[in-house]
Design a protein around this motif. Sequence first.
Motif, PDB file in Angstrom:
ATOM      1  N   THR A  95       0.813  -1.200  -0.014  1.00  0.00           N
ATOM      2  CA  THR A  95      -0.076   0.084   0.033  1.00  0.00           C
ATOM      3  C   THR A  95       0.925   1.292  -0.084  1.00  0.00           C
ATOM      4  N   ASP A  96       1.704   1.416   0.636  1.00  0.00           N
ATOM      5  CA  ASP A  96       2.783   2.485   0.968  1.00  0.00           C
ATOM      6  C   ASP A  96       3.242   2.803  -0.501  1.00  0.00           C
ATOM      7  N   LYS A  97       3.786   1.683  -1.277  1.00  0.00           N
ATOM      8  CA  LYS A  97       4.094   1.860  -2.506  1.00  0.00           C
ATOM      9  C   LYS A  97       3.537   2.400  -3.701  1.00  0.00           C
ATOM     10  N   VAL A  98       2.101   1.815  -3.380  1.00  0.00           N
ATOM     11  CA  VAL A  98       1.221   2.384  -4.658  1.00  0.00           C
ATOM     12  C   VAL A  98       0.041   3.559  -4.367  1.00  0.00           C
ATOM     13  N   ILE A  99       0.017   3.672  -3.025  1.00  0.00           N
ATOM     14  CA  ILE A  99      -1.066   4.528  -2.626  1.00  0.00           C
ATOM     15  C   ILE A  99      -1.059   5.926  -3.526  1.00  0.00           C
ATOM     16  N   ASP A 100       0.099   6.400  -3.514  1.00  0.00           N
ATOM     17  CA  ASP A 100       0.288   7.744  -4.173  1.00  0.00           C
ATOM     18  C   ASP A 100      -0.170   7.739  -5.835  1.00  0.00           C
ATOM     19  N   TYR A 101      -0.245   6.457  -6.238  1.00  0.00           N
ATOM     20  CA  TYR A 101      -0.476   6.600  -7.730  1.00  0.00           C
ATOM     21  C   TYR A 101      -2.050   6.162  -7.927  1.00  0.00           C
ATOM     22  N   GLY A 102      -2.915   6.452  -6.666  1.00  0.00           N
ATOM     23  CA  GLY A 102      -4.256   6.016  -6.887  1.00  0.00           C
ATOM     24  C   GLY A 102      -4.726   4.356  -7.131  1.00  0.00           C
ATOM     25  N   ILE A 103      -3.782   3.928  -6.680  1.00  0.00           N
ATOM     26  CA  ILE A 103      -3.937   2.235  -6.725  1.00  0.00           C
ATOM     27  C   ILE A 103      -4.757   1.947  -5.190  1.00  0.00           C
ATOM     28  N   MET A 122     -14.655   2.050  -6.645  1.00  0.00           N
ATOM     29  CA  MET A 122     -13.971   2.396  -7.790  1.00  0.00           C
ATOM     30  C   MET A 122     -14.581   2.795  -9.029  1.00  0.00           C
ATOM     31  N   TYR A 123     -15.972   1.920  -9.294  1.00  0.00           N
ATOM     32  CA  TYR A 123     -16.895   2.673 -10.554  1.00  0.00           C
ATOM     33  C   TYR A 123     -17.333   4.299  -9.983  1.00  0.00           C
ATOM     34  N   ALA A 124     -17.533   4.547  -8.675  1.00  0.00           N
ATOM     35  CA  ALA A 124     -17.668   5.909  -8.605  1.00  0.00           C
ATOM     36  C   ALA A 124     -16.660   6.785  -9.013  1.00  0.00           C
ATOM     37  N   MET A 125     -15.414   6.256  -8.775  1.00  0.00           N
ATOM     38  CA  MET A 125     -14.321   6.908  -9.016  1.00  0.00           C
ATOM     39  C   MET A 125     -13.957   7.175 -10.511  1.00  0.00           C
TER      40      MET A 125
END
Length: 195
Positions: A95-103, A122-125
């Motif tokens: 999570t720390d690796k990918v959260i800044d990329y919106g994953i 996710m589909y709301a986003m």
Amino acid sequence: MLFKDYTYSVLIVSSSEKFNDAILPLLPENEFGPIARVTNVGEARRTIANRGFDIVLINTPLTDSFGTKLALDIAADSPSGVLLFVKADLYEEITDKVIDYGIFTLSKPTSSVVIHQILKNMYAMQERLKRIERKNATLEEKMEEIRIVNHAKWILIQNMKLTEDDAHRLIEKQAMDTRRSKREIAEGILKTYQS
């Protein structure tokens, strides 16, 4: 379903049939479709190159790679929403690796209720991103129209010795008189003087 006129295409990247069997019932066809399934990063990259997806679900680890790099690449190169399923002991690290990329990340095992809630989010986003893209396209069109009209005004100023206000009024009047847009009038002026 929250957004009735659209279904969300899904790519499932998983080497586990058990995972696929568990996830497919959570993707009802009135909300999600088409759904493609691949088993490794290589297949995923080829599939994405041929067709974009609204949502990509990656069940880590995969047979040819863990899957984090694939998720980062998808997030960087497309508007797809990405959800990584990771073992609970790796959740914080990944999570720390990918959260800044919106994953999105979800620890395994998890319940179908939680997966369903994440998919709804996710589909709301995705809907929000689509609205932003439409708004951006409208702004870009408006900026292009302004650029073309301004260029036409400067041509009129140079060639007809008009003031900027008079050139603007001339374009507006011609647009009203001919029931065409200012952009169409400006494009006609540009064609006339560039020939």
